[in-house]
Design an enzyme around this catalytic site. Structure first.
Site, short mmCIF file in Angstrom:
data_model
loop_
_atom_site.label_atom_id
_atom_site.label_comp_id
_atom_site.label_asym_id
_atom_site.label_seq_id
_atom_site.Cartn_x
_atom_site.Cartn_y
_atom_site.Cartn_z
N CYS A 170 0.69 -1.24 -0.11
CA CYS A 170 0.06 -0.22 -0.03
C CYS A 170 0.95 1.39 0.20
O CYS A 170 1.53 1.64 -1.05
CB CYS A 170 -1.00 -0.20 1.00
N HIS A 215 -3.14 -4.79 1.26
CA HIS A 215 -2.68 -5.50 2.82
C HIS A 215 -2.79 -6.92 2.83
O HIS A 215 -3.96 -7.27 3.22
CB HIS A 215 -3.33 -4.49 3.92
N GLU A 271 -1.13 -8.65 5.05
CA GLU A 271 -0.79 -8.90 6.49
C GLU A 271 -2.24 -8.72 7.27
O GLU A 271 -2.04 -9.13 8.43
CB GLU A 271 0.19 -7.78 6.89
#
Length: 200
Positions: A79, A173, A175
Site C-alpha cells: 500500500c 494489505h 498482512e
C-alpha cells in the site's frame, strides 16, 4: 529475514512482524539507520505515504533506506509501501520523497478514500493455492511500468502487484488477513540472496 531477521520500517503494524514467522523468518522493527545492517530483508508497511516520507527525512532514514534498495537488498512495500518504492508518483505533494526501486508510476489513493475500502480475491502470479484476499485501504494502483518490471496481479483492470529484481510491491494489505503466502513468497526472495552461512 532468515538468520539475522527482517525489518519493517518505519513504525510497522504488528502483523508485518508476525506474518514472516509462518515462513520461518523473524520480523524485527527498524527505527534507526544502523539497524539496517542487521537485517536481510525489509518490509515497508502501509500508512500515510506523505507522513512516512517526512519521517524518513526527519529521522535520517531516507538515504540509508535508499542505499539499502540500491544495494539490491530484498524489499517489500505494501500500500503506502508501494508508493515508497515507486520511482515516480502521480497526485503527490511536490516535496514527497520516495525510496525508488521499481521503475513504475504509482497513483496515490487510486481506489478511493477510507470509506471506500474493500476486500477482494486477487490472483497473484507465483502464489500457489488460489487467490489471496487483498485488503484495499486508500490503495494506490500502478499507472505504468518499465520494461524490467513484472506484473504479478491486476484487479479491476489495474496493476496491483509488481516485482522488479529484489523489490516486491502490492497495492493491498495481505498482512491484515490470516493468509501469509505473499510474505512467504517474500521470505523466499530473501533466502535466495542471503549467504548460506547466515541462514537459520
Amino acid at each position: 529475514m532468515p538468520g539475522r531477521g527482517g525489518g519493517a520500517a518505519p513504525g510497522p503494524p504488528p502483523h508485518h512482524n508476525t506474518a514472516p514467522a509462518d515462513a520461518g523468518a523473524q520480523g524485527l522493527p527498524v527505527r534507526r539507520p544502523e539497524e539496517l545492517a542487521g537485517i536481510d530483508g525489509l518490509v515497508i508497511p502501509g500508512g500515510e505515504s506523505t507522513t512516512m516520507s517526512k519521517l524518513a527525512v526527519s529521522f535520517g532514514m531516507l538515504e540509508p533506506l535508499r542505499a539499502f534498495v540500491r544495494a539490491g537488498r530484498p524489499v517489500y512495500g505494501t500500500c503506502a509501501g508501494m508508493i515508497m518504492v515507486a520511482d515516480k508518483l502521480l497526485d503527490a505533494r511536490e516535496d514527497q520523497e520516495t525510496l525508488g526501486g521499481i521503475d513504475m508510476i504509482v497513483r496515490r489513493n487510486a481506489f478511493g478514500r477510507q470509506n471506500e475500502s474493500f476486500e477482494a480475491a486477487v490472483e497473484v502470479t507465483g502464489i500457489d493455492g488460489g487467490p489471496v484476499e487483498g485488503v484495499f485501504i486508500r490503495a494506490p494502483w500502478v499507472e505504468s511500468i518499465g520494461a524490467s518490471v513484472d506484473v504479478l496481479a491486476t484487479y479491476g483492470g489495474h496493476t496491483v502487484a509488481v516485482r522488479q529484481g529484489n523489490v516486491l510491491a502490492t497495492s493491498f494489505h495481505p498482512e491484515l488477513t490470516g493468509d501469509h503466502r505473499i510474505h512467504g513468497f517474500f521470505v523466499d526472495m530473501v533466502r535466495a540472496v542471503t549467504p548460506q552461512g547466515e541462514r537459520a
